[in-house]
Design a protein around this motif. Sequence first.
Motif, PDB file in Angstrom:
ATOM      1  N   ASP A 251       0.857  -1.318  -0.107  1.00  0.00           N
ATOM      2  CA  ASP A 251      -0.014   0.161   0.004  1.00  0.00           C
ATOM      3  C   ASP A 251       0.859   1.259   0.036  1.00  0.00           C
ATOM      4  O   ASP A 251       0.300   2.181  -0.649  1.00  0.00           O
ATOM      5  N   LEU A 252       2.008   1.261   0.694  1.00  0.00           N
ATOM      6  CA  LEU A 252       2.917   2.493   0.529  1.00  0.00           C
ATOM      7  C   LEU A 252       3.259   3.200  -0.799  1.00  0.00           C
ATOM      8  O   LEU A 252       2.933   4.328  -0.845  1.00  0.00           O
ATOM      9  N   PRO A 253       3.488   2.370  -1.845  1.00  0.00           N
ATOM     10  CA  PRO A 253       4.002   3.004  -2.972  1.00  0.00           C
ATOM     11  C   PRO A 253       2.605   3.729  -3.665  1.00  0.00           C
ATOM     12  O   PRO A 253       2.400   4.534  -4.273  1.00  0.00           O
ATOM     13  N   LYS A 254       1.348   2.949  -3.298  1.00  0.00           N
ATOM     14  CA  LYS A 254       0.248   3.191  -3.694  1.00  0.00           C
ATOM     15  C   LYS A 254      -0.201   4.761  -3.087  1.00  0.00           C
ATOM     16  O   LYS A 254      -1.005   5.795  -3.927  1.00  0.00           O
ATOM     17  N   ILE A 255       0.062   4.918  -1.818  1.00  0.00           N
ATOM     18  CA  ILE A 255      -0.001   6.157  -0.911  1.00  0.00           C
ATOM     19  C   ILE A 255       0.709   7.243  -1.657  1.00  0.00           C
ATOM     20  O   ILE A 255       0.129   8.564  -1.902  1.00  0.00           O
ATOM     21  N   LEU A 256       1.946   6.927  -2.034  1.00  0.00           N
ATOM     22  CA  LEU A 256       2.853   8.067  -2.386  1.00  0.00           C
ATOM     23  C   LEU A 256       2.267   8.493  -3.979  1.00  0.00           C
ATOM     24  O   LEU A 256       2.598   9.578  -4.186  1.00  0.00           O
ATOM     25  N   SER A 257       2.055   7.647  -4.490  1.00  0.00           N
ATOM     26  CA  SER A 257       1.314   7.965  -6.037  1.00  0.00           C
ATOM     27  C   SER A 257       0.128   8.776  -5.960  1.00  0.00           C
ATOM     28  O   SER A 257      -0.010   9.650  -6.628  1.00  0.00           O
ATOM     29  N   SER A 258      -0.633   8.289  -4.855  1.00  0.00           N
ATOM     30  CA  SER A 258      -1.693   9.286  -4.669  1.00  0.00           C
ATOM     31  C   SER A 258      -1.315  10.768  -4.260  1.00  0.00           C
ATOM     32  O   SER A 258      -2.072  11.714  -4.672  1.00  0.00           O
ATOM     33  N   MET A 259      -0.367  10.895  -3.393  1.00  0.00           N
ATOM     34  CA  MET A 259      -0.021  12.195  -2.881  1.00  0.00           C
ATOM     35  C   MET A 259       0.530  12.886  -4.013  1.00  0.00           C
ATOM     36  O   MET A 259       0.298  13.993  -4.160  1.00  0.00           O
ATOM     37  N   ALA A 260       1.278  12.340  -4.835  1.00  0.00           N
ATOM     38  CA  ALA A 260       1.817  12.688  -6.133  1.00  0.00           C
ATOM     39  C   ALA A 260       0.768  13.352  -7.136  1.00  0.00           C
ATOM     40  O   ALA A 260       0.748  14.636  -7.622  1.00  0.00           O
ATOM     41  N   VAL A 261      -0.434  12.699  -7.132  1.00  0.00           N
ATOM     42  CA  VAL A 261      -1.474  12.926  -8.154  1.00  0.00           C
ATOM     43  C   VAL A 261      -2.179  14.331  -7.344  1.00  0.00           C
ATOM     44  O   VAL A 261      -2.723  15.128  -8.200  1.00  0.00           O
ATOM     45  N   GLY A 262      -2.430  14.141  -6.235  1.00  0.00           N
ATOM     46  CA  GLY A 262      -3.015  15.487  -5.308  1.00  0.00           C
ATOM     47  C   GLY A 262      -2.196  16.693  -5.666  1.00  0.00           C
ATOM     48  O   GLY A 262      -2.590  17.727  -5.994  1.00  0.00           O
ATOM     49  N   ALA A 263      -0.713  16.404  -5.512  1.00  0.00           N
ATOM     50  CA  ALA A 263       0.068  17.571  -5.456  1.00  0.00           C
ATOM     51  C   ALA A 263       0.002  18.456  -7.099  1.00  0.00           C
ATOM     52  O   ALA A 263       0.074  19.319  -7.056  1.00  0.00           O
ATOM     53  N   GLU A 264       0.284  17.524  -7.881  1.00  0.00           N
ATOM     54  CA  GLU A 264      -0.056  17.984  -9.442  1.00  0.00           C
ATOM     55  C   GLU A 264      -1.385  18.436  -9.671  1.00  0.00           C
ATOM     56  O   GLU A 264      -1.354  19.307 -10.340  1.00  0.00           O
ATOM     57  N   ARG A 265      -2.348  17.918  -8.890  1.00  0.00           N
ATOM     58  CA  ARG A 265      -3.856  18.634  -9.069  1.00  0.00           C
ATOM     59  C   ARG A 265      -3.851  19.882  -8.580  1.00  0.00           C
ATOM     60  O   ARG A 265      -4.366  21.117  -9.290  1.00  0.00           O
ATOM     61  N   ILE A 266      -3.334  20.243  -7.510  1.00  0.00           N
ATOM     62  CA  ILE A 266      -3.161  21.627  -7.048  1.00  0.00           C
ATOM     63  C   ILE A 266      -2.261  22.525  -7.538  1.00  0.00           C
ATOM     64  O   ILE A 266      -2.676  23.736  -7.944  1.00  0.00           O
TER      65      ILE A 266
END
Length: 537
Positions: A333-348
């Motif tokens: 799950d840890l790589p998925k969380i990091l990917s999700s954080m990257a997507v959120g930061a890119e969205r902002i």
Amino acid sequence: MHLFYKLKFTPSQLVRLTVLLTLLLFIPQVWLNWQAYYNFNNITKQEFYLQKLSDKITYLDEVLTMSARMNAATGNIIWEKRYRQFEPKLDLAIKEAIKLAPETYKDQNAQKIDIANQQLIAMEYQSFDLVNKNQKEAAQKILSSRKYETQKKIYADGIAKRNKNISLALEQKVAEYRQGMIWAILGSIISLIILIPIWILVLRLLQEYLRAKKNAQAALEETNYLLEMQVAARTARLKQKNLQLQKTLQELQQTQVQLIQTEKMSSLGQLVAGVAHEINNPVNFIYGNLNHVREYTQNLLTLINRYQQETYNYNPEINILIEEIELDFLIDDLPKILSSMAVGAERIREIVLSLRNFSRLDEAEMKPVNIHEGIDSTLLILQDIIKGQEEQQEIIIIKDYGNLPLVECYAGGLNQVFMNIIVNAIDALRQQEIDSCQDIKKHFSSIIIHTQVKNEENVIISIQDNGIGIREDVKNKLFEPFFTTKPVGKGTGLGLSISYQIIVDKHKGKIECISEPEKGTEFLIEIPIKQINPANT
């Protein structure tokens, strides 16, 4: 008439005597006629109003009877509510009728009507109680019983008799006052017979006076003509000044609209600058460090895996801890969380960039711009209201972009035009959802945005919705300052007026509204690709 000459009356004395005699004969007759008419009119109004009340009482009573019977037949509580709704109206009508004709409601017939009415109400109330206890058949028996029909007949016959008495009383009073009016008219005719010869003599005297006055009036006509010429000249000057004032007022209104637009865009620029400054730096910090965190995490996971392979079978405590923290799940799950954080930061970062692209306040000069970027930024800002709230359906946005070149324009102003038109389209579609009785699943709200190159000099942007449309009389006023069809507090009437100035005055383009009621609305914007003589900001 010779008698007046023998008595040697002067013209003024004769006129005064004639007027006095006229007053002595005519005023009493006028007073008598007016009194007779007034009394007759009041009685007629009162009696006819009383008759109207009687008819209303009969109607309301039938409504109550029907409501009680329908309640007993269907068991639907709505009929009892209808009964309760009309019952106070019947009581009020009866009270008004008693005030107008108390003697009609105090005779023996009125007592019978009242007793019958009370018994009918009691049986109807009893039927309501039975229906509420799920005893519809018992309620129907009460309302179809011989006792109920008997009391109903007594009540209806009494009302009919009362209406007949009212009509007879009305006819009697009308006949009495008609006779009085006839006597008053006869007195007036006699007075006229006496006054006509006297007034003929007075008219002859007036003719002589008018001939003398005509000579004096001829001298005044020339003076009046000169005065009229002067008045006409002054009127022309006043009209000229009025036209100048109207022109000044229009210029002031346009200046006010421009000031409001400037203030709004300035406030938006400050907001965007604050958002970009406060959000962009920490987001870049997070986004830039995510790659390092991902690399460090991967190294740690590799180390844990290697360590697990070396010591897995030699340390039971470590195995217990691995099971408690669910190490396999964490590793997955840890790589998925990091990917999700990257997507959120890119969205902002995209949202901040869209806000800056929308306002373009840092671009005061006219420059080549990608029109599609401005439209996309506007749609991104409006994404929340496009999706709608819980009970609203999402509005479908259809982008039909053509291959447009870079267009020389004021990007911030043009984006404001897109914002005003799209917001109006959204409001129309939301209002259609409220007003429409159709199944929502059968009707999809949509906005179609189409762009194309018209020729070598111009491009066209079309924004079309399938909303409620616009009437012709409203469409003619759309671009006037402060004109709005929205409720107070929800529209200023400046959006389309400002849009018109931005397109027509600043960009030397065209803006047109094509709409019919129930057929949607389309705004066509045509602007030059290159500005030869750009407007001053």
